[in-house]
Design a protein around this motif. Sequence first.
Motif, PDB file in Angstrom:
ATOM      1  N   GLY A 280       0.536  -0.931   0.047  1.00 54.59           N
ATOM      2  CA  GLY A 280       0.055   0.181  -0.097  1.00 54.59           C
ATOM      3  C   GLY A 280       0.562   1.604   0.107  1.00 54.59           C
ATOM      4  O   GLY A 280       0.352   2.655  -0.580  1.00 54.59           O
ATOM      5  N   THR A 281       1.614   1.435   0.666  1.00 55.22           N
ATOM      6  CA  THR A 281       2.738   2.422   0.029  1.00 55.22           C
ATOM      7  C   THR A 281       4.091   2.102  -0.731  1.00 55.22           C
ATOM      8  O   THR A 281       4.200   1.536  -1.161  1.00 55.22           O
ATOM      9  CB  THR A 281       3.601   2.644   1.365  1.00 55.22           C
ATOM     10  N   LEU A 282       4.436   3.450  -1.566  1.00 47.26           N
ATOM     11  CA  LEU A 282       5.251   3.249  -2.288  1.00 47.26           C
ATOM     12  C   LEU A 282       6.459   3.033  -2.191  1.00 47.26           C
ATOM     13  O   LEU A 282       7.466   1.196  -2.383  1.00 47.26           O
ATOM     14  CB  LEU A 282       6.130   4.830  -2.831  1.00 47.26           C
ATOM     15  N   GLY A 283       7.406   2.143  -0.643  1.00 44.30           N
ATOM     16  CA  GLY A 283       8.247   2.152   0.380  1.00 44.30           C
ATOM     17  C   GLY A 283       7.756   0.343  -0.512  1.00 44.30           C
ATOM     18  O   GLY A 283       8.859  -0.697   0.352  1.00 44.30           O
ATOM     19  N   SER A 284       6.959   0.223   0.720  1.00 45.13           N
ATOM     20  CA  SER A 284       6.783  -1.245   0.503  1.00 45.13           C
ATOM     21  C   SER A 284       6.218  -2.319  -1.450  1.00 45.13           C
ATOM     22  O   SER A 284       7.075  -3.353  -1.404  1.00 45.13           O
ATOM     23  CB  SER A 284       5.419  -1.595   1.063  1.00 45.13           C
ATOM     24  N   TYR A 285       5.439  -0.830  -2.192  1.00 39.66           N
ATOM     25  CA  TYR A 285       5.544  -2.354  -2.774  1.00 39.66           C
ATOM     26  C   TYR A 285       6.820  -2.213  -3.633  1.00 39.66           C
ATOM     27  O   TYR A 285       7.232  -2.899  -4.502  1.00 39.66           O
ATOM     28  CB  TYR A 285       4.873  -0.561  -4.304  1.00 39.66           C
ATOM     29  N   TRP A 286       7.679  -1.346  -3.531  1.00 40.94           N
ATOM     30  CA  TRP A 286       9.232  -1.293  -3.776  1.00 40.94           C
ATOM     31  C   TRP A 286       9.157  -2.590  -3.726  1.00 40.94           C
ATOM     32  O   TRP A 286      10.756  -2.919  -4.181  1.00 40.94           O
ATOM     33  CB  TRP A 286      10.562   0.138  -3.927  1.00 40.94           C
ATOM     34  N   GLU A 287       9.629  -2.352  -2.338  1.00 39.30           N
ATOM     35  CA  GLU A 287      10.870  -3.647  -1.640  1.00 39.30           C
ATOM     36  C   GLU A 287       9.884  -4.785  -1.361  1.00 39.30           C
ATOM     37  O   GLU A 287      11.245  -6.024  -2.521  1.00 39.30           O
ATOM     38  CB  GLU A 287       9.819  -3.658   0.067  1.00 39.30           C
ATOM     39  N   ALA A 288       9.134  -4.974  -2.316  1.00 38.53           N
ATOM     40  CA  ALA A 288       8.064  -6.915  -2.737  1.00 38.53           C
ATOM     41  C   ALA A 288       8.861  -7.079  -3.932  1.00 38.53           C
ATOM     42  O   ALA A 288       8.701  -7.737  -4.498  1.00 38.53           O
ATOM     43  CB  ALA A 288       6.666  -6.432  -2.479  1.00 38.53           C
ATOM     44  N   ASN A 289       8.972  -5.971  -4.919  1.00 36.20           N
ATOM     45  CA  ASN A 289       8.921  -6.208  -6.161  1.00 36.20           C
ATOM     46  C   ASN A 289      10.625  -6.774  -5.979  1.00 36.20           C
ATOM     47  O   ASN A 289      10.988  -7.992  -6.486  1.00 36.20           O
ATOM     48  CB  ASN A 289       9.460  -5.016  -7.012  1.00 36.20           C
ATOM     49  N   MET A 290      11.539  -6.135  -5.531  1.00 32.68           N
ATOM     50  CA  MET A 290      12.582  -6.359  -5.394  1.00 32.68           C
ATOM     51  C   MET A 290      13.456  -7.832  -4.878  1.00 32.68           C
ATOM     52  O   MET A 290      14.264  -8.889  -4.765  1.00 32.68           O
ATOM     53  CB  MET A 290      13.688  -5.178  -4.343  1.00 32.68           C
ATOM     54  N   GLU A 291      12.124  -8.184  -3.900  1.00 33.39           N
ATOM     55  CA  GLU A 291      12.057  -8.971  -3.387  1.00 33.39           C
ATOM     56  C   GLU A 291      12.288 -10.390  -4.443  1.00 33.39           C
ATOM     57  O   GLU A 291      12.608 -10.707  -3.822  1.00 33.39           O
ATOM     58  CB  GLU A 291      10.992  -9.233  -1.797  1.00 33.39           C
ATOM     59  N   LEU A 292      11.716  -9.859  -4.899  1.00 34.90           N
ATOM     60  CA  LEU A 292      11.422 -11.177  -5.861  1.00 34.90           C
ATOM     61  C   LEU A 292      12.431 -11.632  -6.784  1.00 34.90           C
ATOM     62  O   LEU A 292      12.811 -13.164  -7.714  1.00 34.90           O
ATOM     63  CB  LEU A 292      10.421 -10.752  -6.819  1.00 34.90           C
ATOM     64  N   ILE A 293      13.539 -11.178  -6.874  1.00 40.57           N
ATOM     65  CA  ILE A 293      14.627 -11.380  -7.943  1.00 40.57           C
ATOM     66  C   ILE A 293      16.052 -11.256  -6.716  1.00 40.57           C
ATOM     67  O   ILE A 293      17.108 -11.569  -6.949  1.00 40.57           O
ATOM     68  CB  ILE A 293      14.709  -9.902  -8.444  1.00 40.57           C
ATOM     69  N   ASP A 294      15.792 -11.613  -5.527  1.00 44.08           N
ATOM     70  CA  ASP A 294      16.918 -12.275  -4.210  1.00 44.08           C
ATOM     71  C   ASP A 294      17.065 -13.962  -4.972  1.00 44.08           C
ATOM     72  O   ASP A 294      16.212 -14.234  -5.377  1.00 44.08           O
ATOM     73  CB  ASP A 294      16.637 -12.332  -2.976  1.00 44.08           C
ATOM     74  N   ILE A 295      18.988 -14.238  -4.893  1.00 43.70           N
ATOM     75  CA  ILE A 295      18.597 -15.109  -5.689  1.00 43.70           C
ATOM     76  C   ILE A 295      17.702 -16.473  -4.665  1.00 43.70           C
ATOM     77  O   ILE A 295      17.448 -17.334  -5.809  1.00 43.70           O
ATOM     78  CB  ILE A 295      20.132 -15.530  -4.846  1.00 43.70           C
ATOM     79  N   ILE A 296      17.946 -16.079  -3.499  1.00 46.24           N
ATOM     80  CA  ILE A 296      16.666 -17.123  -3.123  1.00 46.24           C
ATOM     81  C   ILE A 296      15.907 -16.832  -2.377  1.00 46.24           C
ATOM     82  O   ILE A 296      15.412 -16.110  -1.840  1.00 46.24           O
ATOM     83  CB  ILE A 296      16.832 -18.156  -1.811  1.00 46.24           C
ATOM     84  N   PRO A 297      14.714 -16.111  -3.385  1.00 47.99           N
ATOM     85  CA  PRO A 297      13.028 -15.180  -2.865  1.00 47.99           C
ATOM     86  C   PRO A 297      12.307 -15.521  -1.980  1.00 47.99           C
ATOM     87  O   PRO A 297      12.050 -17.336  -1.782  1.00 47.99           O
ATOM     88  CB  PRO A 297      12.504 -15.092  -4.741  1.00 47.99           C
ATOM     89  N   GLU A 298      12.076 -14.906  -0.944  1.00 47.86           N
ATOM     90  CA  GLU A 298      10.925 -15.016  -0.151  1.00 47.86           C
ATOM     91  C   GLU A 298       9.865 -15.993  -0.595  1.00 47.86           C
ATOM     92  O   GLU A 298       9.013 -16.740   0.043  1.00 47.86           O
ATOM     93  CB  GLU A 298      10.313 -14.649   0.534  1.00 47.86           C
ATOM     94  N   PHE A 299       9.396 -14.312  -1.073  1.00 48.61           N
ATOM     95  CA  PHE A 299       8.111 -15.071  -2.247  1.00 48.61           C
ATOM     96  C   PHE A 299       8.716 -15.609  -3.311  1.00 48.61           C
ATOM     97  O   PHE A 299       9.310 -14.738  -4.713  1.00 48.61           O
ATOM     98  CB  PHE A 299       7.849 -13.803  -2.574  1.00 48.61           C
ATOM     99  N   ASN A 300       8.278 -16.841  -3.963  1.00 47.68           N
ATOM    100  CA  ASN A 300       8.841 -17.464  -5.733  1.00 47.68           C
ATOM    101  C   ASN A 300       7.699 -17.966  -6.480  1.00 47.68           C
ATOM    102  O   ASN A 300       6.809 -18.269  -5.752  1.00 47.68           O
ATOM    103  CB  ASN A 300       9.445 -18.460  -4.750  1.00 47.68           C
ATOM    104  N   LEU A 301       7.656 -17.168  -7.141  1.00 44.97           N
ATOM    105  CA  LEU A 301       6.974 -17.062  -8.824  1.00 44.97           C
ATOM    106  C   LEU A 301       7.202 -18.447  -9.524  1.00 44.97           C
ATOM    107  O   LEU A 301       6.466 -18.451 -10.585  1.00 44.97           O
ATOM    108  CB  LEU A 301       7.142 -15.959  -9.117  1.00 44.97           C
ATOM    109  N   TYR A 302       8.181 -19.410  -9.030  1.00 50.23           N
ATOM    110  CA  TYR A 302       8.297 -20.094  -9.919  1.00 50.23           C
ATOM    111  C   TYR A 302       7.820 -21.494  -9.349  1.00 50.23           C
ATOM    112  O   TYR A 302       7.953 -22.922 -10.011  1.00 50.23           O
ATOM    113  CB  TYR A 302       9.821 -20.496 -10.617  1.00 50.23           C
ATOM    114  N   GLU A 303       6.773 -21.519  -8.791  1.00 48.10           N
ATOM    115  CA  GLU A 303       6.556 -23.414  -7.861  1.00 48.10           C
ATOM    116  C   GLU A 303       5.775 -23.804  -8.718  1.00 48.10           C
ATOM    117  O   GLU A 303       4.569 -22.907  -8.938  1.00 48.10           O
ATOM    118  CB  GLU A 303       5.894 -22.685  -5.876  1.00 48.10           C
TER     119      GLU A 303
END
Length: 424
Positions: free
Chosen positions: A245-268
């Motif tokens: 709901g905030t620009l900060g959390s929106y940006w963070e959530a997107n950046m977390e997708l590209i971690d080497i082992i993402p906490e939130f995995n789009l590939y399951e």
Amino acid sequence: MVKKEMIAMLLAGGQGSRLGVLTQKVAKPAVSFGGKYRIIDFPLSNCINSGVDTVGVLTQYQPLRLNAHIGIGIPWDLDRNVGGVTVLPPYERSKGSDWYTGTANAIYQNLEYMESYNPEYVLILSGDHIYKMDYEVMLEYHKANNADVTIAAMPVPIEEASRFGILITDDNNKITEFEEKPANPRSNLASMGIYIFSWKALKEALIKLSEEPGCDFGKHVIPYCFEQGKRIFAYEYNGYWKDVGTLGSYWEANMELIDIIPEFNLYEEYWKIYTKSDRIPPQYISSDAKITKCIIGEGSEIYGEVTNSVIGSGVVIEEGAVVKDSIIMQDSVIGKGAVVEKSIIAEDVKVGDGAHLGVGEYAPSKYDQKVYQFDLVTVGEHSVIPENVKIGKNTAISGATAAEDYPNGELESGGYIIKAGGIV
């Protein structure tokens, strides 16, 4: 009468004003996320993955793109003869009506829709959270406790607890007290805004509170259920969940997708996230391009350098351009030699050749300090940024800007340019 055990009501009418220029022309649930998705894809995918095949989507603010995205529900296998997905905008009745004035009021105005399925249980969802949850498991928990209401909850840091509805429970997870955004929270167990109601309890509460101005689940319905002695339980969830709901959390959530082992995995494989995908060509990466740790959407053309970024579909990053720590949404173009650092660029934006976004030091926003406080450059959709200008940190731009809008070729940190038609 059709009989469904549980139907879902998905609240997707929010303006999302804390996302600033990103939601000036589009409802928050329709904002792009993760390169190819929209935020509403996550609760819709959770529904079909959980076996919930009847979903009412309640829209209100700027619904056009949301309606077009959902369509008849084909991507989520929700194009059913009985049930499926139904878009539910506010409408006029013979006795007069109103816009949806609160979360519970919106549900109340759609009693007829719910009654047509004669459900035993109703699942209430928000359209603007990023998470994966099996609602079937939550329903089993609701039944096992013979509950009237089950509230999904998760622990949050105690210093953030005053932003949420806070639950106080006994040893059996039965909720003994509920406090909506308390100044001094006595627990860190926060409501996620996901509820399962037994239909009888929900219907009774909505009808009783129908005259309540701005009727809301946290402020009115849950306290009413307590007063009536209903059995209310907390269903504790410990997976990934983010309110973007905030620009900060929106940006963070997107950046977390590209971690080497993402906490939130789009590939399951076992819990897919579905979306409406346009048939577009594959991405093209030129031999001179340099890419490090990114998500890149279909149809994108990369000729420059991209690092630690989420790039949507149909984006063009031209020769010599550098993009770092940024979100570039679909169909935007980053011109030759441009530099984009820690920015959120909405859809269909043109960044001119040689422009530099994210220069200098942080400064407080002169436009809206509550919204713009995260050191980001935020550019609304269909905007144009001219060649060779410099744009500071914590800035907001909306509309087709020209060189004369930038004194000495620069927009200082904390500044903003909102052109006609780009009013937020």
